[in-house]
Design an enzyme around this catalytic site. Structure first.
Site, short mmCIF file in Angstrom:
data_model
loop_
_atom_site.label_atom_id
_atom_site.label_comp_id
_atom_site.label_asym_id
_atom_site.label_seq_id
_atom_site.Cartn_x
_atom_site.Cartn_y
_atom_site.Cartn_z
N LYS A 153 -70.71 -20.76 -56.44
CA LYS A 153 -70.64 -22.09 -57.05
C LYS A 153 -71.89 -22.22 -57.91
O LYS A 153 -72.97 -22.56 -57.43
CB LYS A 153 -70.61 -23.16 -55.96
N GLU A 186 -83.20 -21.03 -49.97
CA GLU A 186 -84.42 -20.99 -50.79
C GLU A 186 -84.53 -22.36 -51.46
O GLU A 186 -83.73 -22.68 -52.34
CB GLU A 186 -84.34 -19.87 -51.82
N CYS A 211 -89.18 -22.63 -59.05
CA CYS A 211 -89.53 -23.14 -57.73
C CYS A 211 -90.90 -22.65 -57.28
O CYS A 211 -91.56 -23.29 -56.49
CB CYS A 211 -88.49 -22.71 -56.72
N GLU A 238 -92.20 -32.82 -55.54
CA GLU A 238 -91.83 -31.77 -56.50
C GLU A 238 -91.29 -32.44 -57.77
O GLU A 238 -90.37 -33.26 -57.71
CB GLU A 238 -90.76 -30.85 -55.91
P1 NAD Z 1 -79.66 -28.84 -56.53
O1 NAD Z 1 -79.97 -28.76 -55.09
O2 NAD Z 1 -79.48 -30.16 -57.16
O3 NAD Z 1 -78.31 -28.05 -56.86
C1 NAD Z 1 -78.15 -26.69 -56.51
C2 NAD Z 1 -76.68 -26.40 -56.32
O4 NAD Z 1 -76.19 -27.11 -55.20
C3 NAD Z 1 -75.81 -26.80 -57.51
O5 NAD Z 1 -74.84 -25.79 -57.71
C4 NAD Z 1 -75.16 -28.10 -57.03
O6 NAD Z 1 -73.93 -28.37 -57.64
C5 NAD Z 1 -74.99 -27.79 -55.55
N1 NAD Z 1 -74.89 -28.96 -54.68
C6 NAD Z 1 -75.49 -30.16 -54.83
N2 NAD Z 1 -75.17 -30.97 -53.79
C7 NAD Z 1 -74.38 -30.26 -52.97
C8 NAD Z 1 -73.72 -30.55 -51.73
N3 NAD Z 1 -73.85 -31.73 -51.11
N4 NAD Z 1 -72.97 -29.57 -51.16
C9 NAD Z 1 -72.83 -28.37 -51.76
N5 NAD Z 1 -73.41 -28.05 -52.93
C10 NAD Z 1 -74.19 -28.98 -53.53
O7 NAD Z 1 -80.81 -28.00 -57.25
P2 NAD Z 1 -81.04 -27.81 -58.81
O8 NAD Z 1 -81.47 -29.13 -59.38
O9 NAD Z 1 -79.87 -27.11 -59.39
O10 NAD Z 1 -82.29 -26.80 -58.84
C11 NAD Z 1 -83.62 -27.19 -58.78
C12 NAD Z 1 -84.13 -27.12 -57.35
O11 NAD Z 1 -83.94 -25.82 -56.85
C13 NAD Z 1 -85.62 -27.38 -57.22
O12 NAD Z 1 -85.84 -28.17 -56.08
C14 NAD Z 1 -86.21 -26.00 -56.99
O13 NAD Z 1 -87.42 -25.97 -56.29
C15 NAD Z 1 -85.11 -25.34 -56.21
N6 NAD Z 1 -85.20 -23.88 -56.34
C16 NAD Z 1 -85.69 -23.16 -55.28
C17 NAD Z 1 -85.81 -21.77 -55.39
C18 NAD Z 1 -86.39 -20.93 -54.28
O14 NAD Z 1 -86.33 -19.71 -54.38
N7 NAD Z 1 -86.97 -21.51 -53.26
C19 NAD Z 1 -85.41 -21.14 -56.57
C20 NAD Z 1 -84.92 -21.92 -57.61
C21 NAD Z 1 -84.81 -23.30 -57.48
O1 6OD Z 2 -87.39 -13.43 -58.06
C1 6OD Z 2 -86.57 -13.81 -57.22
O2 6OD Z 2 -85.88 -13.01 -56.56
C2 6OD Z 2 -86.39 -15.24 -56.97
N1 6OD Z 2 -85.55 -15.57 -55.96
C3 6OD Z 2 -87.04 -16.15 -57.75
C4 6OD Z 2 -86.97 -17.55 -57.59
C5 6OD Z 2 -87.43 -18.36 -58.55
C6 6OD Z 2 -87.33 -19.77 -58.44
O3 6OD Z 2 -87.23 -20.55 -59.36
#
Ligand code: NAD
Ligand code: 6OD
Length: 484
Positions: free
Chosen positions: A176, A252, A286, A388
């Site tokens: 998704k 993550e 992130c 954040e």
């Molecule tokens: P988000 O949580 O809003 O959405 C991520 C995904 O989850 C999307 O595909 C969305 O449609 C889906 N989603 C949302 N609500 C849902 C629910 N109730 N059930 C199932 N699916 C659902 O995140 P975003 O805005 O797309 O991305 C930014 C966030 O992601 C930031 O908080 C960032 O820190 C985090 N992030 C973390 C990492 C990591 O490795 N830790 C990496 C990249 C991004």
């Molecule tokens: O490098 C990766 O494998 C990884 N998961 C990076 C995450 C980046 C977050 O925005």
């Protein structure tokens, strides 16, 4: 206009409900996305389950590995298609996507295919109560049908980071992608078909979270495990969905990462490293640094140097000459980031640079542009230091002692990453041990070795992926005891 259809059982499936896909650089509609409903989710789960017990499940590991290498090769062959798709969806600088996002899309398949081919499992010999011998060994069975729920910031990279190991371990997947970035997940469907990955192994469902494909998928009882990257709050909702049926999750999540610069650091490298960690991908990483702590003797000089770096970043679309900063992903996200810029001001921050939206030429005026922003002077209780933001901004504060820097870095509910700059090995190792994070970079940032464990502590995640650690989530370890 591009149409992004769901990919179910090897076929592109349209639905009668579509939503617009917009370009972050100018907010133009660039595509229509076919939203999956419960019927499409049911069909994808049925297809994934059939493949799990069918062609894919029966396929020898060596052939599976070969196919995943073919997937990587085909991504590389269609490098430009993936690159253009990612640029259209995200607006990020071309050099960034060309050097990080797309190459990692291919590498994520190769690395995990090779790990699965080469990883040993444990085995023990024992004497049985009747004086005989038994040998036990472990085998790794696939987890099953895995839901892969992805964010928009590094769409292909983060999706394949999970699809690569999941498929290498013999699972089938239903992806998704974020509603903001449907393109590269859809394109990967074409790649799977072209190289001969059996139908139903890789499926894509488009849509939103609550009341849409994301919720329907993660609640589906036919899904055996959920791997998710995104916001901590979304992780909580998905965890609640996964509780039904006690299904495992790998998460993550968000971060509020600290960058720590000691007075003995290589100054220029530290400035460049912190600038990259704060502003790369327009701060939408992130692992990015939104809290910077600099040892007092170099504080003023550091603030001035980081200001100059921020002001030297050219803001513009992917192909603008020398571009360093693209747009934010959406109007909604821009509103959130700009609201934090206002909050910082109202909380009494000194705005060192930025703090608003740049003026852009008329053809880009509707894009989601913001200025790289640096603040000083706020107390640690300030919202922009606690929450954040996920934009190109950071607060810089001074510190005096190592203990103080550790306490500041740890004063957050998150625990994803940190970047520490010092030339003293002792300091570096003590910081690595003392800061509660999953990832600690010393004199570097986002330097990746895909064999290493990746993930967050505290509210930044559950579990680790990367190298053999991915196998721990994507397989069930089964012990086999053989009485000889
Ligand atoms: P988000 O949580 O809003 O959405 C991520 C995904 O989850 C999307 O595909 C969305 O449609 C889906 N989603 C949302 N609500 C849902 C629910 N109730 N059930 C199932 N699916 C659902 O995140 P975003 O805005 O797309 O991305 C930014 C966030 O992601 C930031 O908080 C960032 O820190 C985090 N992030 C973390 C990492 C990591 O490795 N830790 C990496 C990249 C991004
Ligand atoms: O490098 C990766 O494998 C990884 N998961 C990076 C995450 C980046 C977050 O925005």
């Amino acid at each position: 206009m591009k149409q992004f259809r769901n990919f179910i059982n090897g076929e592109f499936v349209a639905t009668n409900k579509t939503f617009e896909n917009r370009a972050p650089v100018d907010n133009r509609v660039i595509g229509l996305v076919h939203e999956a409903g419960q019927a499409e989710v049911d069909a994808a789960v049925a297809a994934a389950r059939a493949a799990l017990h069918g062609d894919w499940g029966r396929m020898p590991v060596a052939r599976r590995v070969e196919l995943l290498h073919a997937v990587a090769d085909e991504i590389n062959r269609r490098f430009d298609d993936f690159l253009e798709a990612e640029l259209a969806d995200t607006g990020k600088p071309r050099s960034l996507a060309a050097h990080i996002d797309i190459p990692r899309g291919a590498a994520n398949f190769k690395v995990f295919a090779d790990i699965v081919k080469n990883v040993p499992t444990e085995s023990f010999e024992m004497t049985t109560p009747d004086g005989g011998t038994a040998i036990s060994y472990a085998l790794r069975a696939p987890l099953g049908v895995v839901a892969v729920v992805c964010p928009w910031n590094l769409p292909l990279l983060l999706m394949t980071w999970k699809v690569g190991p999941a498929l290498a371990c013999g699972n089938t997947v239903i992806v998704k992608p974020s509603e903001e970035t449907p393109a590269t997940a859809t394109l990967l469907g074409e790649v799977m078909e072209k190289v001969g990955v059996p139908r139903g192994v890789y499926n894509v469902l488009h849509g939103f979270g609550p009341g849409s494909a994301g919720e329907f998928l993660t609640r589906h009882p036919g899904v055996n495990g959920i791997t998710f990257t995104g916001e901590t709050r979304t992780g909580e909702a998905i965890m609640a969905a996964a509780a039904k049926g006690v299904r495992p999750v790998s998460f993550e999540l968000g971060g509020k990462n600290a960058g720590i610069v000691f007075a003995d650091a290589d100054f220029d490298k530290a400035v460049a490293g912190i600038a990259r960690s704060a502003f790369e991908n327009c701060g939408q990483v992130c692992l990015g640094t939104e809290r910077v702590y600099v040892q007092r003797p170099i504080f003023d000089r550091f603030v001035q140097a980081l200001k100059e770096k921020a002001e030297s970043l050219r803001i513009g679309p992917s192909d603008a000459p020398g571009v360093g900063l693209g747009p934010l992903i959406s109007a909604e996200h821009k509103a959130k980031v700009v609201s934090y810029y206002d909050v910082a001001r109202s909380e009494g921050a000194t705005v060192v640079t930025g703090g608003g939206a740049p003026s852009m030429p008329p053809e880009l005026a509707e894009g989601h542009w913001v200025q790289p922003t640096i603040w000083t002077g706020l107390p640690e209780s300030a919202r922009v230091i606690r929450e954040e933001i996920f934009g190109p901004c950071c607060h810089i504060a001074p510190f005096d002692t190592e203990e103080e820097a550790i306490a500041l870095a740890n004063a957050t509910d998150y625990g994803l990453a940190t970047t520490v700059w010092t030339q003293d090995l002792g300091t570096a190792h003590r910081m690595a041990r003392a800061i509660d994070v999953g990832l600690c970079w010393i004199n570097s940032w986002f330097l990746r070795d895909l064999r290493t464990a990746f993930g967050g502590a505290k509210a930044s995640g559950i579990g680790r992926e990367g190298g053999v650690h991915s196998l721990e989530f994507y397989t069930e370890l089964r012990n086999v005891m053989v009485k000889l």
